[in-house]
Design an enzyme around this catalytic site. Structure first.
Site, PDB file in Angstrom:
ATOM      1  N   GLU A 184       0.868  -1.164   0.000  1.00 46.58           N
ATOM      2  CA  GLU A 184       0.000   0.000   0.000  1.00 46.58           C
ATOM      3  C   GLU A 184       0.908   1.219   0.000  1.00 46.58           C
ATOM      4  O   GLU A 184       1.905   1.254   0.712  1.00 46.58           O
ATOM      5  CB  GLU A 184      -0.898   0.063   1.249  1.00 46.58           C
ATOM      6  CG  GLU A 184      -1.905  -1.049   1.364  1.00 46.58           C
ATOM      7  CD  GLU A 184      -1.364  -2.288   2.061  1.00 46.58           C
ATOM      8  OE1 GLU A 184      -0.274  -2.219   2.671  1.00 46.58           O
ATOM      9  OE2 GLU A 184      -2.011  -3.330   1.982  1.00 46.58           O
ATOM     10  N   TYR A 194       8.050   2.301  -7.101  1.00 42.49           N
ATOM     11  CA  TYR A 194       7.368   1.019  -7.241  1.00 42.49           C
ATOM     12  C   TYR A 194       7.071   0.703  -8.706  1.00 42.49           C
ATOM     13  O   TYR A 194       7.249  -0.434  -9.151  1.00 42.49           O
ATOM     14  CB  TYR A 194       6.090   0.997  -6.404  1.00 42.49           C
ATOM     15  CG  TYR A 194       6.348   1.222  -4.933  1.00 42.49           C
ATOM     16  CD1 TYR A 194       7.438   0.635  -4.293  1.00 42.49           C
ATOM     17  CD2 TYR A 194       5.528   2.042  -4.179  1.00 42.49           C
ATOM     18  CE1 TYR A 194       7.687   0.855  -2.956  1.00 42.49           C
ATOM     19  CE2 TYR A 194       5.767   2.261  -2.826  1.00 42.49           C
ATOM     20  CZ  TYR A 194       6.845   1.666  -2.228  1.00 42.49           C
ATOM     21  OH  TYR A 194       7.082   1.884  -0.893  1.00 42.49           O
TER      22      TYR A 194
END
Length: 183
Positions: free
Chosen positions: A128, A140
């Site tokens: 998350e 990411y």
């Protein structure tokens, strides 16, 4: 905490211990003022990691990144943790001190998590990330994560979270499929 601007080669990673929690929580509060983990969370997580539990029972793994201070002592400049309950692994936390950002340490910590997840046999790595943290999202995406969902008001201050996944391995065939001769 002293601001240490380490060179990439001066940083070492090692398993996090309870002795590191004070430095980690100080960094946690600096980096995540609205949603910092309570100190007890780190102790609870470490209780589910090696060596508190045997390797086959430990579902968590945590690391700290240390750099030499100007005085020659070692200073925590980052940390990361994961949970692995097959077939999934989850990035529990990852953080890099402001003075150490932009030097590849976040990528290095994430690679450590991914390698451990692969070693344990995870098929996917989840995380998350705050929707209002584009720097982390770029990291990411750069290393192969994709956004798969959004959780509204996930964080204590009401901030939304993007759920991201990186595929690590093809799913293992089920036992029933193996018994029936399915490919």
């Amino acid at each position: 905490m002293a601001a240490v601007a380490p060179t990439p080669g001066s940083i070492t990673l090692r398993p996090m211990t309870a002795a590191d929690v004070a430095a980690v929580i100080e960094l946690e509060r600096e980096l995540f003022p609205h949603d910092a983990w309570p100190e007890s969370f780190f102790y609870d997580e470490l209780a589910q990691a090696e060596p508190a539990l045997s390797a086959e029972r430990a579902t968590r793994r945590y690391w700290v990144a240390e750099a030499a201070s100007p005085e020659g002592s070692r200073v925590v400049v980052g940390y990361a943790g994961m949970m692995c309950v097959l077939p999934l692994a989850d990035v529990q936390t990852i953080a890099v001190a402001p003075a150490a950002q932009g030097r590849g340490l976040g990528t290095r910590l994430l690679a450590e998590i991914e390698a451990e997840a692969v070693r344990r046999g995870a098929e996917d790595l989840l995380l998350e990330v705050r929707e209002d943290n584009p720097g982390a999202q770029r990291l990411y995406l750069r290393v192969g994560f994709e956004q798969i969902h959004k959780r509204r008001a996930y964080y204590p201050d009401g901030g939304d979270a993007l759920i991201m996944r990186k595929h690590l391995a093809d799913p293992k065939p089920s036992t029933a499929a193996n018994l029936m001769g399915a490919p």
